[in-house]
Design a protein around this motif. Structure first.
Motif, short mmCIF file in Angstrom:
data_model
loop_
_atom_site.label_atom_id
_atom_site.label_comp_id
_atom_site.label_asym_id
_atom_site.label_seq_id
_atom_site.Cartn_x
_atom_site.Cartn_y
_atom_site.Cartn_z
N ARG A 76 0.83 -1.21 0.00
CA ARG A 76 0.00 0.00 0.00
C ARG A 76 0.86 1.26 0.00
O ARG A 76 0.49 2.26 -0.61
CB ARG A 76 -0.93 0.01 1.21
N LEU A 77 1.96 1.21 0.71
CA LEU A 77 2.87 2.37 0.75
C LEU A 77 3.44 2.64 -0.64
O LEU A 77 3.52 3.80 -1.07
CB LEU A 77 3.99 2.12 1.76
N LEU A 78 3.81 1.60 -1.35
CA LEU A 78 4.32 1.75 -2.70
C LEU A 78 3.25 2.31 -3.64
O LEU A 78 3.51 3.20 -4.45
CB LEU A 78 4.84 0.41 -3.23
N ALA A 79 2.03 1.81 -3.50
CA ALA A 79 0.93 2.29 -4.33
C ALA A 79 0.64 3.76 -4.03
O ALA A 79 0.39 4.55 -4.94
CB ALA A 79 -0.31 1.44 -4.10
N ALA A 93 2.78 6.00 -2.86
CA ALA A 93 3.90 6.80 -3.36
C ALA A 93 3.81 6.95 -4.88
O ALA A 93 4.05 8.04 -5.42
CB ALA A 93 5.22 6.14 -2.96
N LEU A 94 3.45 5.88 -5.58
CA LEU A 94 3.32 5.96 -7.04
C LEU A 94 2.15 6.86 -7.44
O LEU A 94 2.24 7.60 -8.42
CB LEU A 94 3.15 4.56 -7.63
N THR A 95 1.06 6.80 -6.68
CA THR A 95 -0.08 7.65 -6.97
C THR A 95 0.28 9.13 -6.76
O THR A 95 -0.08 9.99 -7.57
CB THR A 95 -1.27 7.27 -6.08
N ALA A 96 0.99 9.42 -5.68
CA ALA A 96 1.40 10.79 -5.42
C ALA A 96 2.37 11.29 -6.50
O ALA A 96 2.27 12.43 -6.96
CB ALA A 96 2.05 10.89 -4.04
N ALA A 97 3.28 10.45 -6.91
CA ALA A 97 4.24 10.83 -7.96
C ALA A 97 3.52 11.05 -9.28
O ALA A 97 3.83 12.00 -10.02
CB ALA A 97 5.31 9.76 -8.10
N ALA A 98 2.54 10.20 -9.59
CA ALA A 98 1.80 10.37 -10.83
C ALA A 98 0.96 11.65 -10.79
O ALA A 98 0.86 12.37 -11.79
CB ALA A 98 0.90 9.16 -11.07
N GLY A 99 0.38 11.96 -9.65
CA GLY A 99 -0.39 13.20 -9.52
C GLY A 99 0.49 14.42 -9.66
O GLY A 99 0.10 15.40 -10.31
N ALA A 100 1.67 14.38 -9.08
CA ALA A 100 2.59 15.51 -9.20
C ALA A 100 3.05 15.67 -10.65
O ALA A 100 3.14 16.80 -11.15
CB ALA A 100 3.79 15.30 -8.28
N ALA A 101 3.32 14.57 -11.32
CA ALA A 101 3.75 14.64 -12.72
C ALA A 101 2.62 15.19 -13.60
O ALA A 101 2.86 15.99 -14.51
CB ALA A 101 4.18 13.26 -13.21
N LEU A 102 1.39 14.79 -13.31
CA LEU A 102 0.25 15.29 -14.06
C LEU A 102 0.05 16.79 -13.83
O LEU A 102 -0.24 17.53 -14.77
CB LEU A 102 -1.01 14.53 -13.67
#
Length: 50
Positions: A3-6, A8-17
């Motif tokens: 869940r922590l990895l998911a 972190a990936l969601t936050a990174a994808a949101g920041a990139a978007l």
């Protein structure tokens, strides 16, 4: 840990978007031509032009 990895990936994808959207908006602003700065209403000053 999964869940922590998911998260972190969601936050990174949101920041990139968000960064991509900001760059796209700036590109659109730069593409539009500058508008002429002509006044809509002009007033005659007394004593000039006569």
């Amino acid at each position: 840990m999964n869940r922590l990895l998911a998260a972190a990936l969601t936050a990174a994808a949101g920041a990139a978007l968000a960064v991509a959207a900001a760059i796209g908006v700036l590109a659109l602003i730069n593409v539009t031509p500058d508008q002429p700065n002509t006044p809509l209403v002009t007033y005659e000053t007394p004593g000039q032009g006569r």
